[in-house]
Enzyme design. Structure first.
Site, PDB file in Angstrom:
ATOM      1  N   CYS A  12      50.535  63.347  73.595  1.00  0.00           N
ATOM      2  CA  CYS A  12      49.840  65.077  73.961  1.00  0.00           C
ATOM      3  C   CYS A  12      51.155  65.249  73.966  1.00  0.00           C
ATOM      4  O   CYS A  12      51.709  66.178  75.607  1.00  0.00           O
ATOM      5  CB  CYS A  12      48.717  64.961  75.246  1.00  0.00           C
ATOM      6  SG  CYS A  12      47.445  64.208  75.161  1.00  0.00           S
ATOM      7  N   PRO A  62      54.169  71.479  74.143  1.00  0.00           N
ATOM      8  CA  PRO A  62      55.125  71.735  72.889  1.00  0.00           C
ATOM      9  C   PRO A  62      56.136  71.490  73.115  1.00  0.00           C
ATOM     10  O   PRO A  62      57.684  71.704  72.253  1.00  0.00           O
ATOM     11  CB  PRO A  62      55.549  73.152  73.339  1.00  0.00           C
ATOM     12  CG  PRO A  62      55.431  73.311  75.125  1.00  0.00           C
ATOM     13  CD  PRO A  62      54.224  72.585  75.236  1.00  0.00           C
ATOM     14  N   GLY A  63      56.794  70.007  73.879  1.00  0.00           N
ATOM     15  CA  GLY A  63      57.618  68.582  73.745  1.00  0.00           C
ATOM     16  C   GLY A  63      58.376  68.476  74.421  1.00  0.00           C
ATOM     17  O   GLY A  63      59.566  68.164  74.545  1.00  0.00           O
ATOM     18  N   GLY A  64      58.429  69.684  76.034  1.00  0.00           N
ATOM     19  CA  GLY A  64      59.524  69.940  76.792  1.00  0.00           C
ATOM     20  C   GLY A  64      59.625  67.831  77.189  1.00  0.00           C
ATOM     21  O   GLY A  64      60.465  67.785  77.116  1.00  0.00           O
ATOM     22  N   ASP A 112      49.802  64.978  68.810  1.00  0.00           N
ATOM     23  CA  ASP A 112      49.540  66.049  69.262  1.00  0.00           C
ATOM     24  C   ASP A 112      48.137  66.250  68.459  1.00  0.00           C
ATOM     25  O   ASP A 112      48.062  66.918  67.514  1.00  0.00           O
ATOM     26  CB  ASP A 112      50.012  67.540  69.758  1.00  0.00           C
ATOM     27  CG  ASP A 112      49.978  68.912  70.942  1.00  0.00           C
ATOM     28  OD1 ASP A 112      49.771  68.490  72.115  1.00  0.00           O
ATOM     29  OD2 ASP A 112      48.281  69.429  70.171  1.00  0.00           O
ATOM     30  N   ASP A 161      44.349  62.974  67.267  1.00  0.00           N
ATOM     31  CA  ASP A 161      43.713  62.695  68.245  1.00  0.00           C
ATOM     32  C   ASP A 161      43.261  61.373  68.719  1.00  0.00           C
ATOM     33  O   ASP A 161      42.999  60.768  69.285  1.00  0.00           O
ATOM     34  CB  ASP A 161      41.831  62.596  67.986  1.00  0.00           C
ATOM     35  CG  ASP A 161      40.718  63.681  68.958  1.00  0.00           C
ATOM     36  OD1 ASP A 161      41.389  62.928  70.447  1.00  0.00           O
ATOM     37  OD2 ASP A 161      39.972  63.580  68.918  1.00  0.00           O
ATOM     38  N   CYS A 164      49.783  68.358  85.133  1.00  0.00           N
ATOM     39  CA  CYS A 164      49.569  69.439  86.069  1.00  0.00           C
ATOM     40  C   CYS A 164      48.637  70.249  86.661  1.00  0.00           C
ATOM     41  O   CYS A 164      48.352  71.212  87.103  1.00  0.00           O
ATOM     42  CB  CYS A 164      50.212  70.257  84.671  1.00  0.00           C
ATOM     43  SG  CYS A 164      49.358  71.215  83.685  1.00  0.00           S
TER      44      CYS A 164
HETATM   45  C1  SAM Z   1      50.052  69.846  79.319  1.00  0.00           C
HETATM   46  S1  SAM Z   1      50.234  69.611  77.437  1.00  0.00           S
HETATM   47  C2  SAM Z   1      51.363  68.307  76.967  1.00  0.00           C
HETATM   48  C3  SAM Z   1      52.568  69.414  77.342  1.00  0.00           C
HETATM   49  C4  SAM Z   1      54.214  68.297  76.703  1.00  0.00           C
HETATM   50  N1  SAM Z   1      53.560  67.403  76.967  1.00  0.00           N
HETATM   51  C5  SAM Z   1      55.355  69.193  77.377  1.00  0.00           C
HETATM   52  O1  SAM Z   1      55.544  68.203  77.748  1.00  0.00           O
HETATM   53  O2  SAM Z   1      55.618  69.695  76.653  1.00  0.00           O
HETATM   54  C6  SAM Z   1      48.864  69.296  76.739  1.00  0.00           C
HETATM   55  C7  SAM Z   1      48.945  68.073  75.596  1.00  0.00           C
HETATM   56  O3  SAM Z   1      47.500  67.999  74.968  1.00  0.00           O
HETATM   57  C8  SAM Z   1      46.993  68.542  73.443  1.00  0.00           C
HETATM   58  N2  SAM Z   1      46.724  67.612  73.408  1.00  0.00           N
HETATM   59  C9  SAM Z   1      44.194  68.254  74.181  1.00  0.00           C
HETATM   60  N3  SAM Z   1      43.327  66.957  73.454  1.00  0.00           N
HETATM   61  C10 SAM Z   1      44.465  66.554  72.887  1.00  0.00           C
HETATM   62  C11 SAM Z   1      43.895  65.067  72.406  1.00  0.00           C
HETATM   63  N4  SAM Z   1      42.687  64.782  72.651  1.00  0.00           N
HETATM   64  N5  SAM Z   1      44.990  64.507  71.483  1.00  0.00           N
HETATM   65  C12 SAM Z   1      45.906  64.896  71.522  1.00  0.00           C
HETATM   66  N6  SAM Z   1      46.387  66.473  71.743  1.00  0.00           N
HETATM   67  C13 SAM Z   1      46.000  66.654  72.963  1.00  0.00           C
HETATM   68  C14 SAM Z   1      47.401  70.295  73.509  1.00  0.00           C
HETATM   69  O4  SAM Z   1      46.835  70.588  72.593  1.00  0.00           O
HETATM   70  C15 SAM Z   1      48.426  70.401  74.459  1.00  0.00           C
HETATM   71  O5  SAM Z   1      49.631  70.321  73.700  1.00  0.00           O
END
Ligand code: SAM
Length: 411
Positions: free
Chosen positions: A243, A246-248, A265, A291, A363
């Site tokens: 997931c 934005p890649g942090g 993602d 997914d 988070c």
């Molecule tokens: C908390 S954010 C991730 C932040 C990221 N890891 C970072 O450090 O920048 C959660 C991410 O999960 C993605 N997401 C939600 N459901 C998902 C799924 N079923 N499969 C893959 N990605 C998913 C969302 O689009 C979102 O970008």
């Protein structure tokens, strides 16, 4: 008046459920953007106090002008615009917005009453945690039951302004040398656990070395992946960040380890942000839209020795940054998040190699999504051992995040 019209439009969209960040994107670069943001974010941050004050000030509330009164009371409370100008401008704005002159008189009367009784009204806010810390009651009650020792520290930690954390790219510059650049640029900072927090928000154009990939903006609470891996002697070679946008976290891993990383993602447009960040930092990874609840991946037919699951969650640890969460999130959403989180980790477990690791991250500050999910993992994922659990509480310097490192032992 144009600014008030825009603020009112944005607030009405957010109050009817739109995402604040997405709405604000449409106003990027407008003439008075800083003031627009100040008013919009300010009203949302102080929503629960403002609602209380309006209830106290008007015996017969008028929903049509609620947003105008929110803006007016917020400005009279916090801004340095003279009080008479706030009242005059908002009464004029009300006359432009509604034909009935009684509505403008009503706004005038409420704002003047607030001005007159401000001190005693504001002192009443301290009687209740919801109005004191500007958080919904369901959330305070839930925290109180599930995390009694920490709940006061969490709700007060969520009431500050968001901190401005930055992450130094170790591949480009040492922390100590970057600190010298901050000093030379007269940018004040604090070092907390070897992580940098600036004393004030800073435009990226002014952040030394930003465009050369020396530094990224990232809350320091979100920078604990490498600390946890290091103290547990984990040095990954094949990483799946399931997931990732934005890649942090993905970028931080690539800045610190020589590894192959697959960034997945579900949201195509968000994955584009991962690419932008990788390019700026001069890092590389394979990117795939996918997914994590049902797809499997492998790297050249190998399983991954580290799978990062930074799952979608209530984001309650980031309320300072995303204040609309306190308006839009409901108690009933939490069970849905937990179900989705378990689906994701259950699916990802088969991507972890024997003796490999799953890093589960949220988070959120809620036990349901954090400690309770770790209990579920231990009971349901074959051969899982909890290596470390870390709850970063929200504070003046950071958002609230949760981490759990789980090993798949070679059973
Ligand atoms: C908390 S954010 C991730 C932040 C990221 N890891 C970072 O450090 O920048 C959660 C991410 O999960 C993605 N997401 C939600 N459901 C998902 C799924 N079923 N499969 C893959 N990605 C998913 C969302 O689009 C979102 O970008």
């Amino acid at each position: 008046m144009k600014l008030y019209k825009q603020v009112k439009e944005i607030l009405e969209l957010v109050y009817s459920g739109s995402n604040l960040n997405l709405v604000m994107d449409q106003y990027k670069g407008i003439e008075d953007e800083p003031r627009l943001k100040y008013l919009v974010y300010g009203v949302i941050r102080y929503n629960f106090a403002l609602e209380y004050l309006i209830r106290k000030l008007s015996k017969h509330p008028n929903d049509k002008v609620q947003t105008i009164l929110f803006i007016g009371i917020f400005e009279l409370w916090f801004s340095n615009k003279p009080n008479y100008a706030v009242v005059n401008d908002l009464v004029e704005f009300t006359k432009e917005s509604f034909e009935n002159p009684k509505i403008a008189s009503f706004v005038n009367a409420i704002l003047r009453s607030f001005q007159r009784d401000k001190e005693s009204l504001l002192s009443e806010l301290n009687k209740d945690y919801s109005t004191k810390f500007n958080l919904p009651n369901w959330f305070i009650d839930k925290l109180k039951i599930s995390d009694k020792p920490n709940y006061l520290s969490i709700i007060s930690g969520l009431s500050y302004h968001p901190a401005f954390g930055i992450r130094v790219n170790q591949r480009k510059i040492k922390l100590v040398d970057y600190v010298s650049k901050l000093v030379n640029a007269n940018i004040e900072y604090e070092l907390i656990n070897n992580k940098l927090v600036l004393s004030e928000a800073c435009a990226i154009e002014k952040l030394p070395g930003f465009f050369d990939g020396e530094v990224s903006v990232q809350d320091i609470g979100a920078q604990y992946v490498v600390d946890i891996l290091t103290r547990n002697n984990v040095s990954p070679k094949f990483v799946l960040d399931a997931c990732s946008a934005p890649g942090g976290k993905a970028c931080q891993i690539l800045e610190n380890y020589d590894c192959d990383l697959l960034a997945v993602d579900i949201a195509h447009e968000r994955l584009a942000k991962v690419k932008q960040n990788l390019d700026r930092l001069n890092l590389s990874a394979q990117l795939i839209v996918g997914d994590a609840t049902n797809q499997k991946w492998n790297k050249d037919h190998q399983m991954f020795d580290l799978v990062i699951a930074d799952v979608p969650c209530s984001a309650t640890g980031t309320i300072k940054r995303n204040p609309d969460i306190k308006l839009t999130r409901k108690l009933s959403d939490i069970d849905n998040f937990v179900m989705q989180q378990r689906e994701i980790i259950n699916n990802l477990w088969s991507n972890v190699s024997n003796d490999g690791y799953l890093m589960y991250i949220t988070c959120s500050v809620l036990h349901d999504e954090n400690q309770d999910n770790v209990t579920w993992i231990k009971a349901n994922l074959a051969n899982s051992i909890l290596i470390e659990e870390l709850q970063i509480l929200p504070s003046l310097h950071n958002d609230g995040l949760f981490y759990a490192l789980i090993k798949k032992h070679n059973g």
